[in-house]
Design a protein around this motif. Sequence first.
Motif, PDB file in Angstrom:
ATOM      1  N   ASP A 107     -24.326 -13.453   0.108  1.00 35.27           N
ATOM      2  CA  ASP A 107     -25.574 -14.037  -0.394  1.00 35.27           C
ATOM      3  C   ASP A 107     -25.804 -15.471   0.101  1.00 35.27           C
ATOM      4  N   LYS A 108     -24.754 -16.091   0.617  1.00 31.63           N
ATOM      5  CA  LYS A 108     -24.892 -17.462   1.123  1.00 31.63           C
ATOM      6  C   LYS A 108     -25.768 -17.541   2.367  1.00 31.63           C
ATOM      7  N   TYR A 109     -25.923 -16.433   3.088  1.00 32.66           N
ATOM      8  CA  TYR A 109     -26.697 -16.471   4.336  1.00 32.66           C
ATOM      9  C   TYR A 109     -28.176 -16.774   4.089  1.00 32.66           C
ATOM     10  N   ALA A 110     -28.720 -16.313   2.982  1.00 32.13           N
ATOM     11  CA  ALA A 110     -30.117 -16.625   2.659  1.00 32.13           C
ATOM     12  C   ALA A 110     -30.281 -18.125   2.432  1.00 32.13           C
ATOM     13  N   THR A 111     -29.297 -18.722   1.745  1.00 29.82           N
ATOM     14  CA  THR A 111     -29.320 -20.177   1.540  1.00 29.82           C
ATOM     15  C   THR A 111     -29.174 -20.917   2.862  1.00 29.82           C
ATOM     16  N   TYR A 112     -28.273 -20.432   3.719  1.00 26.05           N
ATOM     17  CA  TYR A 112     -28.093 -21.060   5.036  1.00 26.05           C
ATOM     18  C   TYR A 112     -29.383 -21.009   5.850  1.00 26.05           C
ATOM     19  N   ALA A 113     -30.078 -19.866   5.793  1.00 28.95           N
ATOM     20  CA  ALA A 113     -31.315 -19.713   6.565  1.00 28.95           C
ATOM     21  C   ALA A 113     -32.361 -20.731   6.121  1.00 28.95           C
ATOM     22  N   GLN A 114     -32.454 -20.963   4.812  1.00 27.29           N
ATOM     23  CA  GLN A 114     -33.414 -21.940   4.310  1.00 27.29           C
ATOM     24  C   GLN A 114     -32.996 -23.355   4.686  1.00 27.29           C
ATOM     25  N   MET A 115     -31.704 -23.620   4.720  1.00 30.15           N
ATOM     26  CA  MET A 115     -31.228 -24.948   5.125  1.00 30.15           C
ATOM     27  C   MET A 115     -31.504 -25.202   6.608  1.00 30.15           C
ATOM     28  N   VAL A 116     -31.374 -24.155   7.437  1.00 34.06           N
ATOM     29  CA  VAL A 116     -31.666 -24.293   8.865  1.00 34.06           C
ATOM     30  C   VAL A 116     -33.139 -24.650   9.063  1.00 34.06           C
ATOM     31  N   PHE A 117     -34.006 -24.075   8.246  1.00 34.22           N
ATOM     32  CA  PHE A 117     -35.437 -24.412   8.296  1.00 34.22           C
ATOM     33  C   PHE A 117     -35.635 -25.918   8.122  1.00 34.22           C
ATOM     34  N   PHE A 118     -34.938 -26.515   7.175  1.00 31.82           N
ATOM     35  CA  PHE A 118     -35.093 -27.947   6.926  1.00 31.82           C
ATOM     36  C   PHE A 118     -34.406 -28.791   7.998  1.00 31.82           C
ATOM     37  N   VAL A 119     -33.349 -28.256   8.620  1.00 33.67           N
ATOM     38  CA  VAL A 119     -32.764 -28.952   9.770  1.00 33.67           C
ATOM     39  C   VAL A 119     -33.810 -29.040  10.884  1.00 33.67           C
ATOM     40  N   GLY A 120     -34.530 -27.936  11.102  1.00 33.17           N
ATOM     41  CA  GLY A 120     -35.619 -27.947  12.072  1.00 33.17           C
ATOM     42  C   GLY A 120     -36.698 -28.945  11.696  1.00 33.17           C
ATOM     43  N   SER A 121     -37.001 -29.052  10.404  1.00 35.15           N
ATOM     44  CA  SER A 121     -38.004 -30.010   9.937  1.00 35.15           C
ATOM     45  C   SER A 121     -37.579 -31.444  10.223  1.00 35.15           C
ATOM     46  N   ILE A 122     -36.293 -31.710  10.067  1.00 35.46           N
ATOM     47  CA  ILE A 122     -35.771 -33.061  10.347  1.00 35.46           C
ATOM     48  C   ILE A 122     -35.951 -33.395  11.829  1.00 35.46           C
ATOM     49  N   VAL A 123     -35.528 -32.475  12.687  1.00 38.35           N
ATOM     50  CA  VAL A 123     -35.650 -32.702  14.136  1.00 38.35           C
ATOM     51  C   VAL A 123     -37.112 -32.829  14.540  1.00 38.35           C
ATOM     52  N   GLY A 124     -37.961 -31.945  13.998  1.00 41.61           N
ATOM     53  CA  GLY A 124     -39.385 -31.967  14.332  1.00 41.61           C
ATOM     54  C   GLY A 124     -40.077 -33.239  13.890  1.00 41.61           C
ATOM     55  N   SER A 125     -39.768 -33.710  12.692  1.00 40.41           N
ATOM     56  CA  SER A 125     -40.395 -34.936  12.190  1.00 40.41           C
ATOM     57  C   SER A 125     -40.026 -36.133  13.045  1.00 40.41           C
ATOM     58  N   MET A 126     -38.770 -36.230  13.407  1.00 40.43           N
ATOM     59  CA  MET A 126     -38.336 -37.353  14.234  1.00 40.43           C
ATOM     60  C   MET A 126     -38.996 -37.306  15.619  1.00 40.43           C
ATOM     61  N   GLY A 127     -39.021 -36.116  16.205  1.00 45.15           N
ATOM     62  CA  GLY A 127     -39.596 -35.976  17.539  1.00 45.15           C
ATOM     63  C   GLY A 127     -41.094 -36.168  17.568  1.00 45.15           C
ATOM     64  N   TYR A 128     -41.787 -35.553  16.611  1.00 47.76           N
ATOM     65  CA  TYR A 128     -43.249 -35.620  16.617  1.00 47.76           C
ATOM     66  C   TYR A 128     -43.778 -36.983  16.177  1.00 47.76           C
ATOM     67  N   GLY A 129     -43.030 -37.729  15.392  1.00 54.12           N
ATOM     68  CA  GLY A 129     -43.454 -39.087  15.049  1.00 54.12           C
ATOM     69  C   GLY A 129     -43.550 -39.948  16.295  1.00 54.12           C
ATOM     70  N   HIS A 130     -42.510 -39.875  17.118  1.00 50.45           N
ATOM     71  CA  HIS A 130     -42.510 -40.611  18.394  1.00 50.45           C
ATOM     72  C   HIS A 130     -43.589 -40.060  19.324  1.00 50.45           C
TER      73      HIS A 130
END
Length: 551
Positions: free
Chosen positions: A136-159
């Motif tokens: 059941d941890k994989y569903a939690t991991y998948a949602q966390m990966v989404f937010f990792v992408g959000s972190i990378v995207g926010s930093m990149g798109y701000g610049h």
Amino acid sequence: IDFDDLLPAIGEFGTFQLVLFVFMIPFCFITAFVYLGQIFMTTAPQKYYCFVPQLSLTKGEELRKQLSIPREPDGSYSKCRMFDRNYTRIHETQNKTACINPLLPTVPCQHGYVFDTRDMPFFSATMEFGWLCEDDKYATYAQMVFFVGSIVGSMGYGHFADHLGRLAAVVSSCGLALLGSLATAMADSFTSFALSRFLVGASYDTCFTMVYILVHEYVGPRYRTLVANLSLALFYSPSTMLMPWIALFAGNWRRFSMIACLPIATGLTAFCVLPESARWLVSVGEIDKALDILKKVARVNKKVAPVEVFEVFKLSCKAFYMEELQGRSFTVLSIVKRPRMARNMILLILIWMSMSLMYDGYVRAASVLESENMFLFFTIACATELPGNILVILTLDRFGRRWCSFVFTSLSGICSLMGAGMKDLVVVRLSVLGGRFFANICYNIGLQWAAEILPTVVRAQGVSFIHTMGFAAMLMSPPVVYLSGQSTSLMLFILGGLGIFGALLALFLPETLNHELPQTLSDGNEFGRYQRIWHMPCCGAGRRRSQPKRY
């Protein structure tokens, strides 16, 4: 003359701004799909048990369970264990009832699961890939990966936005969201699913925030709160309420992801409809292009502005550019080099992190606190967005950002703490709905407040970095909600503590109501210098509008 001085001459909220306002519809829908779709795609069912292929032709579900599923101490059938026995022999036996033996040893599910479609009519990725029981941890991991992408995207798109423009950032992020959604629909494993959600997460914040900032910049000061929150009330709130029913209509997570592509494709037309930010064009020295857009604003709004006004504005912009911007490169680090701006930035980051984790925690709590009517309860929870946005419109331009943020964030935390101390599940749900209502309000205030405190030259990068830190905090939201499986009270205590923490910090930020927005780093460093903690826009000196800096 600065932008806010020019807007009354060309129209503060006319036909031009109304078109921009209406075009926020697809972007609000995109945001709801991208953000909430993640929750439905990984939703876990409540009623399931181990699938035994050798018994699939055996008539009667109860008999199949008696032959293969052990009982828990409370008498219910196990969700994650099955008897370790020869099921082929049972299949060949005529009198299968004689094979029932509840004392046999057990093993984890070997061939997947059987789901009750009446309990969960939506077939999620969690169900297809078997992210249940020990996995059941994989569903939690998948949602966390989404937010990792959000972190990378926010930093990149701000610049990206501060160097290539707001419009280019919006369109490219929509293209990335479209690619990620198509890839999601074709995922065949946890790895491919997680990678596709990483791409969608990278686009999530920019799809909405850049349009939000863009529309915000073209609207006159007295209409900003109305436009910013009315768009959320009229467009985002109904979109969130529709999400559960679109998921049910789709029937499974793959079709749901494909449906998400429709509004995202609409967002790709932004180049044809949305103008570039005139403020950004001035900040990069493209003053003539900015003037062309502002003259178009006046023409569409049927305003006849004197030529002299544009000439004075052009001279002001050139002086502003020569004095503050020419030959300089601005980054997030430019903010922390000024002591007062650095302090404000740290406060904005901490407040936004606490608000983001609290808000996302409430959103996800709706999927775990009501298992039998999850889609209905989720809709009711999302419906609190609408009155929350209306309350923001009624209070924010009267009592200001700081005190509204303090009061509503405190109330959200108090509701959660009250729910944590209750045993009655109905009372707990009502407390969570109350906390979600106030969390909606403080989250919307935070969206507007950060964009107003930071100066124009670093606004996109600064807001993106703040949102990046918010996504870093949201990484902890799935694990916090996962705690509800052990203790609902612990989850609510954490959300409540975050609310109180964020509310207290809000008192130390400067008020922006009745003040000209800062344009340069110097403006940003001086902004709110002489405000006191008891400063209130509804009375005393706080009611007087500040005068803009002249060039």
